[in-house]
Design an enzyme around this catalytic site. Sequence first.
Site, PDB file in Angstrom:
ATOM      1  N   GLY A  54       0.706  -1.119  -0.112  1.00 22.77           N
ATOM      2  CA  GLY A  54       0.121   0.120  -0.097  1.00 22.77           C
ATOM      3  C   GLY A  54       0.975   1.370  -0.011  1.00 22.77           C
ATOM      4  O   GLY A  54       2.079   1.193   0.546  1.00 22.77           O
ATOM      5  N   GLY A  69       0.290   5.754   0.018  1.00 22.16           N
ATOM      6  CA  GLY A  69      -0.658   6.876   0.352  1.00 22.16           C
ATOM      7  C   GLY A  69       0.078   8.130   0.136  1.00 22.16           C
ATOM      8  O   GLY A  69       1.291   8.123  -0.348  1.00 22.16           O
ATOM      9  N   GLY A 100       2.780   7.791   3.468  1.00 23.76           N
ATOM     10  CA  GLY A 100       3.642   6.840   4.000  1.00 23.76           C
ATOM     11  C   GLY A 100       3.290   5.480   2.959  1.00 23.76           C
ATOM     12  O   GLY A 100       2.799   5.427   2.013  1.00 23.76           O
ATOM     13  N   ASP A 142      -9.434  10.653   8.611  1.00 28.88           N
ATOM     14  CA  ASP A 142      -9.302  10.284   7.069  1.00 28.88           C
ATOM     15  C   ASP A 142     -10.045   8.918   7.012  1.00 28.88           C
ATOM     16  O   ASP A 142      -9.560   7.993   6.352  1.00 28.88           O
ATOM     17  CB  ASP A 142      -8.051   9.934   6.860  1.00 28.88           C
ATOM     18  CG  ASP A 142      -7.554   9.934   5.251  1.00 28.88           C
ATOM     19  OD1 ASP A 142      -8.519  10.459   4.597  1.00 28.88           O
ATOM     20  OD2 ASP A 142      -6.698   9.520   4.951  1.00 28.88           O
TER      21      ASP A 142
END
Length: 764
Positions: A428, A430, A433, A552
């Site tokens: 992952g 974003g 990070g 978020d």
Amino acid sequence: MGLLHGIILLHLALTAAAGTINLRRTEAKTPDDGCRRRCGNVDIPYPFGIGAGCYLNSKFNITCNDTSIGPPKTYLRKGNLQVIDISIKDGEIKVLQLIAKDCYEKNGSQYRKDRLRTSLRLSSFTVSSTKNKFTAIGCDTYAIIRGFRGEQRYRTGCMSLCDRATDINYGTCSGVGCCQVMSIPPRLNNFTVILSSYSNHTKLWDFNPCSYGILAEESQFKFSNTSFQEFQSKKNFPLVVDWSIGELPCEKARKFKNFTCHLETSECINSNSSNGYLCRCLPGFIGNPYHPKGCQDIDECKGQNPCINGNCINVNGTFNCSCLKGYKRVNETTCSRNGPRRALFLYIPLGVSIGLMSLIAISVMLYWGVRKRKLIMLKEKFFEQNGGLMLQQRLSSTEKGPIETTKIFTAKELEMATDNYHESRIIGEGGYGIVYKGIFPNNKVVAIKKSKFGAQIVPSEQIEQFINEVILLMQINHRNVVRLLGCCLETEVPLLVYEFITNGTLFQHIHNKGNEPCSSLSWKMRLKIATETAGALAYLHCETNTPIVHRDIKTMNILLDENFIAKVSDFGTSRLIPIDEDQLSTLVQGTVGYLDPEYLQTSQLTEKSDVYSFGVVLGELLTGKKAFSFDKLNNVSQVLAMSLLSVKDNDQFNEFIDDKILNDGNIEVIKEVVALTKRCLRIKGEDRPTMKEVAMELEGLRAMSKHSWTNIGDEESEHLLGEKHSINHNNYIGYDLECGSSGTTAMYDSMQTQLMLNPFDDGR
């Protein structure tokens, strides 16, 4: 006789045909046979070329437009992508890329003549990830760049806001007048730039009627007080594009006859931007390594003689020295006279050389020893600087519970678990990070979150607050919240270790339909996930020692395990609201489509901001639509929350609801969820329900969905809901639905806004 005559005629015909074939072979062009190697101000080195036979293959075909006004212009292939420079040394070409524009009239209507969405499609080449940067300027601007890296989708962007011309920070793109995306991923072969505005520039039209966006060479742009005028008149900026040979790396390409590099004079280098390769001349050679003639030998003997007391003899790739008569070779370039006295001087430099080599060896050993010691001291410094000693003390003094299983990891442990943070372990990514999959020696799988930025996250004066937050997150023990297992404080920026969730994100299961076997969620499953998520948020707001605002909430940050149990994740932007404090200074952060409009406009963050974001998640579960999308047909952006609020009559909701759940669930329960969603999306935070109210209402609806509305009586309905028709109210009889006293503690945020728009954050 007739047969003999026929044979003679056939022989003559074959001879003539062979002559024609040979003639055609001799007439075939080579890269040096009349090929044009310059167009206007641009040199065209091979493998590029103009005209048949002058380039390696079709992707290197160059078109020279001699009919345009002014100097001839160079274009890639037969398209309209203008080339201004070609480099065979770096494997790069520079092209001109149009600037995207979004301009408005004073009354807020779009100025169509000055509205441009730009795109670029590169079938064979890729955009340089090291030399380009995405930039947007304007004071009422949000910019998105989207594209593909092969088959993988990519999307990101930034936001720039300011109220007055005096607010603009010239010289830096910090989100006030100008914003930039930190980096572009490698192997991006096409992209589109989209611009939009929140208020159509009506509040600042006098000094900024337009927004601009460009993906271009970073060195070509610097934000200054002339940038607005420059973008108004300028049409394009240089963009650096990477190219390479073929689609195979060196080790595989060498096996084929069309391998381009000449191994005698050049070396093969794997390209970092594609699957192909580049060629480079070996030392001692110069020229074009792609040309059929290859690199040419450098004659080192020309000019000054490199040989001392000897004659220079040039050989392929280097040179040799032949000593003069009466001289003896000392080394490759030096000769001296024969004799005992001359021989003595040979031993002196030899002894000096041995002594120097010994000194160098000792120095190297000392250097590595000192360096190793410095690394150990640096780890100790970071550990202490990040509050490691304080955290150890708190862990040892904390009562047994969930925190008992947490751990302070060493940097070495996490490096080994992630194969030294190899890119294949990335699960992952974003705006702030990168999340890696870590596997410990005992085969335990975890998710390790590492910041993209080198700057320290925790200033020295806030170490105690950071440690308190880590302790608090470690103590969270809720089945619908991803567990924080520990952290590493030996690095400049602390690393966080979470439990690993296997079944992807809610975003993937709702929107990537057809890609996964379980991508179509039933209404029963959607209501279950919504209820579990609401319960987790209510827990964070009300049940922890210090209320936590997630900040978020989105479908990308709701993970699903193998049993489709919801797990709220990614607390990288979360903030605590101290009971004895009213304000806390942070930066406005969130994701477009989910961001609370009241928070964005007033900079006041409350628990109700999470309620708004959760309302958007409910909208996605109900409609199957994304929180933010771009309508190509009408050339406008679409925000799901605004679409849902536009429905005044609940009876018209059918056109918005996902067809897959209309026939799958209880229609009355779906109507109630629609009503709850609209209450969560109210513009004023004080008009929204609390997360505890939302969680209780969803629990009631979930229980009700297990019964048939046609068979349930008023008494049973009253028993399920607490009071008749209470499902449409914002309170429940017998329940305390508020957190603390009011649940509206405010936090002040600076309006120096840098908003990362990345809907592809995996969320782990």
